[in-house]
Design a protein around this motif. Sequence first.
Motif, mmCIF file in Angstrom:
data_model
loop_
_atom_site.group_PDB
_atom_site.id
_atom_site.type_symbol
_atom_site.label_atom_id
_atom_site.label_comp_id
_atom_site.label_asym_id
_atom_site.label_seq_id
_atom_site.Cartn_x
_atom_site.Cartn_y
_atom_site.Cartn_z
ATOM 1 N N PRO A 1 30.103 21.133 41.475
ATOM 2 C CA PRO A 1 30.964 21.444 42.628
ATOM 3 C C PRO A 1 32.291 22.065 42.201
ATOM 4 O O PRO A 1 32.813 21.776 41.119
ATOM 5 C CB PRO A 1 31.182 20.076 43.271
ATOM 6 C CG PRO A 1 30.067 19.215 42.764
ATOM 7 C CD PRO A 1 29.781 19.705 41.386
ATOM 8 N N THR B 1 32.706 24.306 47.519
ATOM 9 C CA THR B 1 31.598 23.398 47.789
ATOM 10 C C THR B 1 32.154 22.039 48.185
ATOM 11 O O THR B 1 33.373 21.845 48.287
ATOM 12 C CB THR B 1 30.702 23.223 46.553
ATOM 13 O OG1 THR B 1 31.409 22.436 45.568
ATOM 14 C CG2 THR B 1 30.317 24.557 45.928
ATOM 15 N N ALA C 1 27.665 27.986 45.602
ATOM 16 C CA ALA C 1 28.352 27.808 46.883
ATOM 17 C C ALA C 1 27.459 28.139 48.069
ATOM 18 O O ALA C 1 27.731 27.694 49.191
ATOM 19 C CB ALA C 1 29.599 28.683 46.924
#
Length: 351
Positions: free
Chosen positions: A46, A51, A256
């Motif tokens: 992430p 995200t 993403a």
Amino acid sequence: MTVDVTPFELPLRTPLSTAHGSIDRRRGFVVRGAVDGVAGVGEATPLPGWTESVDACRRALDLVDDLGAALSTGILDDAPAARHAVSLALFDARSKAADESLVRFLAGARAPVAETVPVNATVGDAGVTETADAAREAADAGYDCVKLKVGVRPVETDVERVAAARDAAPDVDLRVDANGAWSRTEAERFVDRVGAQGLSLDYVEQPLPADELGGHAALRTSTDLRIAVDETLAATAVEEVLAADAADVLVLKPMAQGGPARTLGLAELAGEAGVESVVTTTIDAVVARTAALHVAAALGDPPACGLATGSMLARDLASDPAPVVDGRMAIPEGPGLAGDAFATLDVDPTP
């Protein structure tokens, strides 16, 4: 088969400044599972602002006990990094079972895929002389495309830097990336002065803040330079960007966008609208970086992509099966992501 989730933490060689603060390490998860007895591996790393958070990613992955079911039920739709990992593990297993590389499995009936993908070198914010030196070094190393980070210094200085890079590397494609730092007035002044000096640019990336959809559309009509959007895609659906005529180029990050297949779907949608797609990473570890390479190759004849990011990590999960050579990355041999290259990974969670 039970899905295995293992955390990892990788230090960066140099801290990276972002709109959401400085980061000095990348935290994520290796996800392993199997389809009909064939194992697959995925990665969730992430990135704040793009995200879900690391904690939210872990919570989402804890819900997964079957790769295919997790995707079909939609339980990961609000966690793109987690969805990326699960999707990647699933496609890695399926492409291995089919004895195909991931790119060929993803492309299906599409036109021939690329065996190698050109990648851009990135030159961070630096003085005029340092910028010129870095551009020359990239060209000497075989890169055909160099991206300059702009927007930190005054517009006039950034134009000087572009001119110096062009003089130092006359044969490379030059891109600039403002990371949303400019106002409309500053962006217009930049493109006007670049145009007045006859400086050729491949495109200007994210000249305005992410929510300036109308501003990007207006800038496109006022300049001959192509406009790319990156951060905008973290806040706005691709369909909205295309409907607003806000971009000539989409910068797509599989991490993403929720996985390889989703990213290819968006690239296909963009292509139908006459908009080019450039695939980049979110400073991922080697598993996701290799996956992004397969996605780029599935475009058939991709432009230079932002995949040369492995050197930003002080260490990685495994040796890179697709190192940059003369400004290009080659699809690894073997089925799936990279044959058996990721059979074992260094997932020690301590940096």
